[in-house]
Write an enzyme that holds these catalytic residues in place. Structure first.
Site, PDB file in Angstrom:
ATOM      1  N   LYS A   1       1.191  -1.217  -0.106  1.00 29.34           N
ATOM      2  CA  LYS A   1       0.107  -0.165  -0.048  1.00 29.34           C
ATOM      3  C   LYS A   1       0.557   0.993  -0.213  1.00 29.34           C
ATOM      4  CE  LYS A   1      -2.343  -0.799   4.376  1.00 29.34           C
ATOM      5  NZ  LYS A   1      -1.305  -1.578   4.516  1.00 29.34           N
TER       6      LYS A   1
ATOM      7  N   ARG B   1      12.100  -6.570   5.014  1.00 27.62           N
ATOM      8  CA  ARG B   1      11.776  -4.972   4.403  1.00 27.62           C
ATOM      9  C   ARG B   1      13.016  -4.126   5.188  1.00 27.62           C
ATOM     10  NH1 ARG B   1       5.620  -2.155   4.577  1.00 27.62           N
ATOM     11  NH2 ARG B   1       6.480  -2.477   6.470  1.00 27.62           N
TER      12      ARG B   1
ATOM     13  N   ARG C   1       0.762  -9.082  13.167  1.00 31.30           N
ATOM     14  CA  ARG C   1       0.517  -7.669  12.894  1.00 31.30           C
ATOM     15  C   ARG C   1      -0.206  -8.631  11.558  1.00 31.30           C
ATOM     16  NH1 ARG C   1       5.126  -5.358  10.491  1.00 31.30           N
ATOM     17  NH2 ARG C   1       3.618  -3.932   9.093  1.00 31.30           N
TER      18      ARG C   1
HETATM   19  P1  AMP Z   1       2.556   0.761   9.431  1.00 27.56           P
HETATM   20  O1  AMP Z   1       3.143   1.792   8.895  1.00 27.56           O
HETATM   21  O2  AMP Z   1       0.990   0.977   8.484  1.00 27.56           O
HETATM   22  O3  AMP Z   1       2.069  -0.987   9.439  1.00 27.56           O
HETATM   23  O4  AMP Z   1       1.714   0.680  10.603  1.00 27.56           O
HETATM   24  C1  AMP Z   1       2.784   0.613  11.044  1.00 27.56           C
HETATM   25  C2  AMP Z   1       1.830  -0.100  13.037  1.00 27.56           C
HETATM   26  O5  AMP Z   1       0.749   2.012  13.495  1.00 27.56           O
HETATM   27  C3  AMP Z   1       0.899  -0.697  12.919  1.00 27.56           C
HETATM   28  O6  AMP Z   1       1.241  -1.818  13.610  1.00 27.56           O
HETATM   29  C4  AMP Z   1       0.160  -0.324  14.440  1.00 27.56           C
HETATM   30  O7  AMP Z   1       0.834  -0.669  15.805  1.00 27.56           O
HETATM   31  C5  AMP Z   1      -0.225   1.269  14.468  1.00 27.56           C
HETATM   32  N1  AMP Z   1      -1.250   1.867  13.007  1.00 27.56           N
HETATM   33  C6  AMP Z   1      -1.011   2.324  12.199  1.00 27.56           C
HETATM   34  N2  AMP Z   1      -2.318   2.941  11.468  1.00 27.56           N
HETATM   35  C7  AMP Z   1      -2.818   2.433  12.618  1.00 27.56           C
HETATM   36  C8  AMP Z   1      -5.018   2.830  12.697  1.00 27.56           C
HETATM   37  N3  AMP Z   1      -5.917   3.096  11.466  1.00 27.56           N
HETATM   38  N4  AMP Z   1      -5.130   2.339  13.566  1.00 27.56           N
HETATM   39  C9  AMP Z   1      -4.516   1.750  14.802  1.00 27.56           C
HETATM   40  N5  AMP Z   1      -2.748   1.392  15.157  1.00 27.56           N
HETATM   41  C10 AMP Z   1      -2.075   1.951  13.797  1.00 27.56           C
END
Ligand code: AMP
Length: 222
Positions: free
Chosen positions: A11, A125, A169
């Site tokens: 994404k 990654r 995750r």
């Molecule tokens: P990402 O970089 O999008 O994979 O986000 C990294 C981490 O940030 C996730 O594993 C969550 O702990 C937190 N996070 C990001 N976006 C959200 C969201 N919309 N709701 C809750 N936690 C989030």
């Protein structure tokens, strides 16, 4: 637009490129949280433990942060939300905020990638600490190990890309975020994207879908 998909589905990579090519703002909730953690703010401290263990940050923390972001002047035209919403509560809060502003989502893209590919992508990654470029030791290695090809910065592995956190995750995605697919499908805005393909093919599909007049935003959408 909203980009939905499991961690590692690509994404962020696609959102960055589509945004740059179409003059659209890219809003990554994960990047915003990481900035807060790095700056040592109260919000960052509240989020850090959840992020490290691969759990979602509580809705009340994230909803306020993202809604505040999309109300800023630079978000007035068009944006891609990457990583938000991730729960039904978040999706409903976003819908309410958009409705109040007489706006709506034009496209929600669901990035579909088989589970084993996601695990391989995530644990391989590496991200540049300086420019944020993403490398993958399996699929897209930098020319020199540990060094960013783009800016020469040092590459780092995110603490939540360690194998234990990756499993958590992916489970969190299946349990808490996958239900959003039905939510948006029933609104008629969901488009499935086969994201287990070369990034340039995926980008071309996305660009075609957002410029298709039959699928373009209505007057109340962005
Ligand atoms: P990402 O970089 O999008 O994979 O986000 C990294 C981490 O940030 C996730 O594993 C969550 O702990 C937190 N996070 C990001 N976006 C959200 C969201 N919309 N709701 C809750 N936690 C989030």
């Amino acid at each position: 637009m909203v980009f939905l998909g499991a961690p590692g589905a690509g994404k962020g990579t696609q959102a960055k490129q589509l945004a740059a090519g179409h003059g659209v703002l890219h809003i990554s909730s994960g990047d915003m949280l990481r900035e807060q953690v790095a700056a040592g703010t109260e919000l960052g401290r509240a989020a850090d433990t959840f992020m490290r263990s691969g759990q979602l940050v509580p809705d009340d923390v994230i909803i306020g942060m993202v809604l505040e972001r999309i109300r800023r002047p630079d978000a007035a035209r068009a944006w891609i939300l990457d990583g938000f919403p991730r729960t039904l509560n978040q999706a409903e809060a976003l819908d309410q905020a958009l409705e109040q502003a007489s706006l709506g989502l034009s496209h929600v893209f669901s990035f579909e990638v088989p589970h084993d590919v996601l695990v391989r992508r995530l644990t391989a990654r590496w991200t540049c600490g300086s420019c944020g470029a993403i490398w993958n030791t399996e699929f897209k290695p930098p020319a020199k190990a540990g060094v960013c090809d783009t800016c020469g910065g040092a590459l780092q592995q995110r603490s939540d890309d360690r194998p234990e956190a990756v499993t958590a995750r992916l489970e969190v995605y299946t349990r808490q975020t996958a239900p959003l697919l039905d939510y948006y499908r029933s609104q008629g805005v969901l488009h499935d994207v086969d994201a287990d393909r070369p990034p340039s093919d995926i980008l071309a599909d996305l660009a075609r879908m957002i410029s298709d007049p039959d699928r373009s935003p209505s007057s109340r959408s962005r």
